[in-house]
Design a protein around this motif. Structure first.
Motif, PDB file in Angstrom:
ATOM      1  N   SER A  92       0.874  -1.177   0.000  1.00  0.00           N
ATOM      2  CA  SER A  92       0.000   0.000   0.000  1.00  0.00           C
ATOM      3  C   SER A  92       0.907   1.220   0.000  1.00  0.00           C
ATOM      4  CB  SER A  92      -0.905   0.016   1.230  1.00  0.00           C
ATOM      5  OG  SER A  92      -1.543   1.285   1.370  1.00  0.00           O
ATOM      6  N   PRO A  93       0.580   2.256  -0.772  1.00  0.00           N
ATOM      7  CA  PRO A  93       1.443   3.436  -0.813  1.00  0.00           C
ATOM      8  C   PRO A  93       1.296   4.360   0.390  1.00  0.00           C
ATOM      9  CG  PRO A  93      -0.420   3.737  -2.289  1.00  0.00           C
ATOM     10  CD  PRO A  93      -0.526   2.339  -1.750  1.00  0.00           C
ATOM     11  N   ARG A  94       0.354   4.098   1.270  1.00  0.00           N
ATOM     12  CA  ARG A  94       0.116   4.977   2.403  1.00  0.00           C
ATOM     13  C   ARG A  94       1.288   4.950   3.388  1.00  0.00           C
ATOM     14  NH1 ARG A  94      -4.167   7.903   0.427  1.00  0.00           N
ATOM     15  NH2 ARG A  94      -5.752   6.496  -0.418  1.00  0.00           N
ATOM     16  N   GLN A  95       1.629   6.097   3.931  1.00  0.00           N
ATOM     17  CA  GLN A  95       2.654   6.272   4.966  1.00  0.00           C
ATOM     18  C   GLN A  95       4.090   5.977   4.502  1.00  0.00           C
ATOM     19  OE1 GLN A  95      -0.273   4.267   6.472  1.00  0.00           O
ATOM     20  NE2 GLN A  95      -1.046   6.357   6.655  1.00  0.00           N
ATOM     21  N   LEU A  96       4.317   5.739   3.220  1.00  0.00           N
ATOM     22  CA  LEU A  96       5.667   5.415   2.777  1.00  0.00           C
ATOM     23  C   LEU A  96       6.626   6.585   2.964  1.00  0.00           C
ATOM     24  CD1 LEU A  96       5.178   3.286  -0.468  1.00  0.00           C
ATOM     25  CD2 LEU A  96       5.513   2.528   1.883  1.00  0.00           C
ATOM     26  N   ALA A  97       6.114   7.805   2.888  1.00  0.00           N
ATOM     27  CA  ALA A  97       6.988   8.969   3.013  1.00  0.00           C
ATOM     28  C   ALA A  97       7.621   9.067   4.395  1.00  0.00           C
ATOM     29  CB  ALA A  97       6.199  10.247   2.716  1.00  0.00           C
TER      30      ALA A  97
END
Length: 405
Positions: free
Chosen positions: A97-102
């Motif tokens: 999932s791309p969420r919170q990757l930053a």
């Protein structure tokens, strides 16, 4: 209140407590059971390596999906609190999932957690119009001009075209790897009879699986009485019926509540498959799937199982998606017609449906383990093992017990 940090194999002082020193540290980010089940398939390609240490974390935000923490704990892996995970740099971060990757530090390999390029359920505003969003939109794959995934694992060439359209700056990081879940099921097909035996399905009975995704336009959202109706409509001596529900159905409503809602059907013989394990084996054991636009229905279709659909969202599915393949090649369920006859109709459409569904899922059949393992070892700056990369065989399904008040 912040959780206490784990005295594990990461951190400046890790050398004072580890038994295996100088291992590459891999962080597996599990925001939901759906993402977690896909990531476990990737982790299996790494964790036997004595040079690698795998740890897990569940993102902590103002909102979270229930069940993720319990799923990760059930894996018996080492779980780091989110605050500790974001404070350290890892040699590899695995995400579905791309969420919170930053917020994370280290090269990221990002894969999808469903079958093919599925549109999200909600639309975004584009001026005065709306357009469907995807997992490949710029606002998900970039942060302050930086592309978040070091490697973006794609299932199909069509997904690469979608990245080129929605976030072209991420295209150099994209790798068309195929679908490891699809490959794993293909590699496990020879165990079909074992999967049926584990479910208690005798050789002379046919297994019907009711498959549903989540949300209000799903089979369970629209037709909650379907399970009891199908069980009642089929002779028990000739048919067994199982239910596969999307993990987010269980997460949002709770295992006790979902089990209670289906308790009358279970009391009549319905086999209720748990959300964290067993759906793949159940699909491989099936003689017929009654489903909707969800990924599990699509995987069953790609495996050559007859499919009949009972629910589709309003409008047209995305062109080239698994849902579009099911809608184009399968028939809708018709109440008032005998169900066994509809199974025969579904069988007649297997060839076209299977080819279309498989094409929507993967452009690199049977190669996902090899391509993704090579990508992970490249990011780890390690040589890949000499043995062939193969996905693990699918474990047998163990139905849940009857609900009891």
């Amino acid at each position: 209140m912040s959780e206490l940090w784990v005295r594990g194999p990461v951190g400046l002082d890790a050398g004072a407590r580890v038994t295996r020193p100088r291992c590459r540290a891999v962080l597996v980010v599990v925001p939901s059971v759906t993402a977690g089940t896909r990531l476990v398939e990737l982790v299996s390609l790494l964790e036997p390596d004595l040079r690698v240490q795998v740890v897990y974390t569940v993102p902590h935000t103002t909102e979270r999906w229930p069940g993720a923490e319990e799923f990760v704990r059930g894996l018996h892996g080492l779980v780091l609190p989110w605050e500790q995970a974001v404070a350290h740099r890892f040699d590899l971060v695995l995400a579905a999932s791309p969420r919170q990757l930053a917020e994370l530090h280290g090269p990221v390999l990002l894969v999808g957690h469903g079958a093919g390029p599925v549109s999200r359920r909600f639309s975004r505003k584009a001026g005065h119009a709306t357009e469907p969003t995807t997992g490949f939109d710029r606002e998900l794959l970039t942060f302050r001009g930086r592309v978040l995934p070091s490697v973006l694992g794609l299932g199909t060439d069509a997904e690469a075209d979608l990245v080129r359209e929605r976030c072209p700056e991420a295209l150099p990081n994209a790798v068309v790897a195929g679908d490891i879940c699809y490959d794993r099921m293909r590699a496990s097909r020879h165990r079909r009879e074992a999967y049926r035996a584990a479910l208690g399905v005798a050789p002379d009975r046919r297994l019907v699986v009711i498959s549903t995704t989540w949300f209000t336009d799903s089979a369970f959202g629209r037709l909650p009485r379907l399970y009891r109706d199908v069980v009642d409509a089929l002779p028990a001596g000739e048919f067994a019926v199982a239910a596969v529900l999307h993990p987010l159905v269980w997460a949002v409503h709770g295992r006790r509540q979902v089990s209670a809602w289906l308790s009358d059907a279970v009391a009549r013989g319905l086999l209720l498959i748990p959300p964290e394990s067993g759906w793949q084996a159940t699909m491989l054991a099936a003689d017929w799937v009654i489903g909707d636009h969800g990924s599990t229905t699509g995987y069953a279709a790609a495996m050559g199982c007859p499919v009949t659909y009972v629910s589709m969202p309003a409008g047209q599915p995305r062109e080239g998606s698994v849902a579009a393949a099911v809608r184009a090649h399968a028939l809708p369920l018709t109440w008032g017609r005998p169900l066994p006859g509809q199974l025969d109709s579904a069988r007649a459409r297997v060839a076209g449906l299977s080819a279309a569904a498989a094409g929507a899922i993967t452009s690199r059949p049977d190669r996902a383990a090899e391509i993704l393992r090579d990508a992970m070892y490249r990011l780890l700056e390690l040589s890949a093992p000499g043995a062939p990369a193969v996905p693990p065989l699918v474990p047998a399904a163990l139905p849940l017990p009857e609900w009891s008040a």
